[in-house]
Design an enzyme around this catalytic site. Structure first.
Site, mmCIF file in Angstrom:
data_model
loop_
_atom_site.group_PDB
_atom_site.id
_atom_site.type_symbol
_atom_site.label_atom_id
_atom_site.label_comp_id
_atom_site.label_asym_id
_atom_site.label_seq_id
_atom_site.Cartn_x
_atom_site.Cartn_y
_atom_site.Cartn_z
ATOM 1 C CG ASP A 47 -1.763 -1.168 1.417
ATOM 2 O OD1 ASP A 47 -2.029 -1.838 0.402
ATOM 3 O OD2 ASP A 47 -2.185 -1.434 2.555
ATOM 4 C CE1 TYR A 105 3.745 -6.497 4.606
ATOM 5 C CE2 TYR A 105 3.200 -8.822 4.457
ATOM 6 C CZ TYR A 105 3.386 -7.589 3.849
ATOM 7 O OH TYR A 105 3.209 -7.465 2.500
#
Length: 251
Positions: A47, A105
């Site tokens: 993103d 992540y």
């Protein structure tokens, strides 16, 4: 090779017309150095505002390249918030995205205390008290195999919305909270939506039962508690299932 970048100045990884992206910057730099039109393959989109510590990528070139020299030249010419490392030759069949079996992540955020020198990598969420135990219990709800269709903005997915999350750990990162998540794959906004809901539970704005209901709800209704992009970072991509399933000492 691996890409490391701070995502705050970019509209994500993937090239987009009229917008600054990491792919665009890297391909333009590679093309100027090789004299060829270079297109890179990479392990997945990010993103806008999301960072990466080590994103695997690859490219093809007709010239014989000195990898050490090329890595040095790339890092001299790339913007200061993008770096490459580990540049080496690989088999033409290597597909950074399709060959991956899992990813790790991190999501870093702070409450109460604000960190202006880390504003591009640590999301400040306001002056709230966090019930750490409730927050951890909320995150535990995501462990295992679930249909995450209510935690992604994707309209459809070829392989379905089921994903496996192997581990979630929370650490105090010098006054901020750092969450490490290991799974077999993540969809658009999935981690940010998971984090957003878990944080709401932690600050008393939602209950654990509400989170569980949101995770299991049918028909599909996407939750809208999305954590800010700047806290999210791709840390590692796995290509070996045995390595993916082993305990992770960094957690």
């Amino acid at each position: 090779f691996f890409l490391s970048f701070l995502g705050s100045s970019y509209f994500g990884m993937q090239r987009q017309k009229g917008k600054a992206t990491v792919q665009q910057k890297v391909e333009e730099t590679l093309s100027s150095l090789t004299g060829e039109d270079i297109e890179i393959k990479y392990s997945g989109r990010t993103d806008a505002g999301v960072s990466a510590a080590a994103m695997p990528a690859a490219f093809s070139c007709s010239r014989e390249l000195d990898c050490t020299r090329m890595e040095s030249l790339l890092n001299r010419r790339l913007p200061k918030d993008i770096a490459v490392f580990g540049l080496e030759r690989c088999d033409d069949s290597f597909k950074p995205r399709q060959d991956s079996v899992g990813k790790r992540y991190s999501y870093t955020f702070s409450l109460k205390r604000k960190f202006p020198l880390r504003c591009h990598s640590c999301a400040y969420l306001g002056d709230y008290d966090l019930d750490l135990d409730a927050f951890k219990k909320a995150l535990d709800c995501f462990k295992g195999t679930h249909d995450f269709s209510n935690f992604t903005s994707k309209e459809e997915d070829v392989g379905g919305f089921v994903r496996n999350i192997y581990s979630i750990e929370v650490n105090d990162d010098d006054g901020a909270y750092r969450v490490e998540i290991v799974g077999d794959g993540f969809m658009t906004y999935q981690i940010r939506l998971m984090m957003g809901y878990a944080i709401r539970v932690g600050i008393g704005r939602a209950s654990l039962d509400e989170l569980k209901e949101a995770l299991e709800r049918k028909p599909r209704l996407v939750t809208h508690y999305k954590a800010p992009a700047e806290g999210l970072c791709l840390e590692e991509v796995y290509y070996d299932e045995d390595e993916l399933l082993l305990p992770h000492p960094h957690l």
